[in-house]
Scaffold this motif. Structure first.
Motif, PDB file in Angstrom:
ATOM      1  N   GLY A 127      -4.026  -5.771  -5.480  1.00  0.00           N
ATOM      2  CA  GLY A 127      -3.765  -5.448  -4.087  1.00  0.00           C
ATOM      3  C   GLY A 127      -3.386  -4.003  -3.832  1.00  0.00           C
ATOM      4  O   GLY A 127      -2.832  -3.686  -2.775  1.00  0.00           O
ATOM      5  N   ASN A 128      -3.678  -3.113  -4.795  1.00  0.00           N
ATOM      6  CA  ASN A 128      -3.373  -1.691  -4.628  1.00  0.00           C
ATOM      7  C   ASN A 128      -4.518  -1.000  -3.880  1.00  0.00           C
ATOM      8  O   ASN A 128      -5.237  -0.160  -4.430  1.00  0.00           O
ATOM      9  CB  ASN A 128      -3.146  -1.031  -5.992  1.00  0.00           C
ATOM     10  N   LYS A 129      -4.686  -1.352  -2.617  1.00  0.00           N
ATOM     11  CA  LYS A 129      -5.824  -0.903  -1.819  1.00  0.00           C
ATOM     12  C   LYS A 129      -5.906   0.623  -1.719  1.00  0.00           C
ATOM     13  O   LYS A 129      -6.942   1.215  -2.028  1.00  0.00           O
ATOM     14  CB  LYS A 129      -5.740  -1.512  -0.418  1.00  0.00           C
ATOM     15  N   GLN A 130      -4.823   1.264  -1.283  1.00  0.00           N
ATOM     16  CA  GLN A 130      -4.880   2.703  -1.044  1.00  0.00           C
ATOM     17  C   GLN A 130      -5.119   3.480  -2.324  1.00  0.00           C
ATOM     18  O   GLN A 130      -5.868   4.452  -2.346  1.00  0.00           O
ATOM     19  CB  GLN A 130      -3.603   3.194  -0.358  1.00  0.00           C
ATOM     20  N   LEU A 131      -4.490   3.041  -3.417  1.00  0.00           N
ATOM     21  CA  LEU A 131      -4.671   3.733  -4.690  1.00  0.00           C
ATOM     22  C   LEU A 131      -6.112   3.602  -5.177  1.00  0.00           C
ATOM     23  O   LEU A 131      -6.685   4.554  -5.719  1.00  0.00           O
ATOM     24  CB  LEU A 131      -3.694   3.183  -5.735  1.00  0.00           C
ATOM     25  N   ALA A 132      -6.714   2.429  -4.970  1.00  0.00           N
ATOM     26  CA  ALA A 132      -8.117   2.230  -5.348  1.00  0.00           C
ATOM     27  C   ALA A 132      -9.027   3.158  -4.540  1.00  0.00           C
ATOM     28  O   ALA A 132      -9.933   3.802  -5.093  1.00  0.00           O
ATOM     29  CB  ALA A 132      -8.524   0.774  -5.129  1.00  0.00           C
TER      30      ALA A 132
END
Length: 497
Positions: A142-147
């Motif tokens: 769920g690490n959307k922004q980092l991805a």
């Protein structure tokens, strides 16, 4: 043209800085060569370069006065006490995350504008192809922004420099790594976090990098940079644009280079093959060697690899998505590349690399043969045979073997590498063999679980026989990423790819 554009993007004083570092190393400094290459100026660059031109003393004195070094990144020991793998994974992502770089020039480092994840604890820079498998874990966690930040960093490198170097260092600008960028974009597009068109220019730039020389009318066997022409097809190989100036390789493999020269191999030739192997990421494998017992027989630049051409087929697919008006053109490229995979690379039994020496097939097989399954290239005949070989020959209790050859090299038996597991899981699933995909995922999960329970870490590679595993203290992001993707698949039946 590609090289010209690349040169114009690099800071003017970069070549003078690297020349000074090489001279410091050659004059017998007590500092490690790699540490010097990654150093920063401790003051104004013009003043330092002028000072070096007039310097008469020992190099260590000059280094202490004019160079500075990044602090060693501390590995946090609190992870080792964490017994729950999912809790451990969140702590590890935080441990591997690095903040955006300062845009001010600082020696060899190429600054990245967004946050990123490094391959393992203690590392200071990202690694291109490892990042795809790290992204699997970030998406699952769920690490959307980092991805998204990771993908945008690579898009930035492509748009600014025309390639993604194997390390975010200016001295690595002569080579890239296996082209997973379009696969990374597909991960965030499939999650609804981006559109193909957002990365259209980056796709175009990476394709230009790999295909420079493709338009030249040439005979069978023509090779220029990363392009090779074989029996009417335009294919690709790994290469390095400045192998004789690849200081990293020259220092690291100095003894091997000397040994090869003694056996009659020219220094230029062995450097060409060593540098090409570095771009491949498979450093080293029997598939690159004439004699699997002798690393001086390396011939990477003469091999046309299966997985590289499979990955470029995906990039051609992505270009069709990003440029709808050109869809027919790119679909034709995809069909042509996949036709080559199913004719030139197929020997009637399996997929093999192509050997440019005599334009024949490479006898040294590897798990790269399963990449066409992943991108959906094989016909029914190939699918059935490849699934049979995968399950009967390459699948061990610890996961899919990298090869069946025990050469002592990193990418050979008995080693288990995370990217191979995911290529085989996603490939088996895509081929409609969900049962085999689950079997591979289960074996890899069991290997990771057993290792974690004993050592509290995720190593970069595993041994197919757990009893022969050796402890590695730092954890690898791509091992955790593939583990989490496997767990997600086993629990939900969903392959994120």
């Amino acid at each position: 043209q590609v090289l010209k554009e690349l040169t114009s993007s690099i800071p003017n004083h970069q070549s003078s800085w690297e020349k000074m570092i090489s001279e410091l190393i050659s004059k017998g400094s007590s500092f490690e060569p790699q540490k010097l290459r990654d150093s920063k100026p401790n003051g104004g660059i013009k003043k330092i370069l002028k000072s070096w031109d007039n310097y008469k003393g020992k190099p260590d004195g000059f280094i202490k006065e004019n160079l500075s070094f990044d602090k060693e990144i501390e590995v946090k020991n609190d992870l080792k006490s964490e017994s729950n793998i999912l809790d451990f994974s969140q702590l590890l992502w935080a441990n591997l995350k690095r903040a955006p770089d300062n845009s001010k020039w600082a020696g060899s480092r190429i600054p990245l504008p967004n946050s990123y994840v490094v391959p393992s604890e203690g590392d200071s820079e990202s690694s291109y192809w490892e990042s795809y498998f790290i992204l699997l874990g970030l998406v699952i966690s769920g690490n959307k922004q980092l991805a998204i930040d990771m993908v945008n960093n690579y898009s930035y490198l492509l748009e600014k420099y025309g390639l993604i170097p194997n390390k975010c260092r200016y001295y690595s600008m002569s080579s890239s790594q296996p082209p997973y960028f379009s696969m990374m974009v597909s991960l965030i597009v499939n999650k609804g976090w981006a559109e193909w068109q957002d990365y259209a220019l980056a796709f175009r730039r990476e394709y230009q990098f790999w295909m420079e020389g493709a338009d030249v009318e040439a005979a069978d066997g023509f090779a220029y940079r990363r392009v090779v022409k074989v029996k009417g097809y335009v294919l690709n190989r790994y290469w390095n644009d400045q192998p004789t100036k690849n200081e990293e390789v020259i220092d690291k493999y100095s003894d091997l280079i000397k040994s090869a020269v003694k056996k009659g191999v020219s220094e230029e030739e062995i450097l060409e093959h060593l540098s090409s192997a570095k771009e491949s990421g498979w450093e080293f494998s029997s598939r690159w060697m004439s004699d699997s017992t002798d690393l001086t027989s390396l011939k990477t630049a003469h091999i046309i690899p299966i997985e590289l051409n499979a990955l470029l087929s995906h990039l051609e697919f992505a270009l069709g998505k990003a440029f709808p008006a050109e869809k027919n053109q790119w679909n034709a490229r995809v069909r042509e590349r996949r036709s080559a995979l199913n004719t030139l690379f197929w020997n009637g039994e399996t997929y093999t690399d192509i050997d440019l020496d005599g334009i024949g097939r490479n006898d040294h097989l590897s798990s790269a043969m399963f990449y066409p399954l992943w991108i959906g290239a094989p016909g029914i005949k190939q699918i059935d045979r490849m699934l049979e070989i995968l399950e009967m020959n390459y699948l061990s209790k610890g996961g899919v073997l990298t090869s069946l050859i025990n050469s002592g090299q990193n990418w050979d038996f008995p080693n288990i590498f995370p990217p191979i597991q995911w290529a085989c899981i996603a490939g088996s699933y895509r081929a409609g063999h969900d049962k085999l995909a689950q079997k591979i995922a289960k074996y890899y999960i069991n290997n990771c679980d057993a290792y974690f329970q004993k050592y509290k870490s995720f190593p970069q590679k595993y041994n197919s026989d757990f009893d022969n595993s050796q402890q590695v203290k730092t954890s690898s992001g791509w091992s955790l990423g593939v583990y989490l993707a496997c767990k997600h698949y086993m629990e939900t039946g969903e392959i994120i790819s």
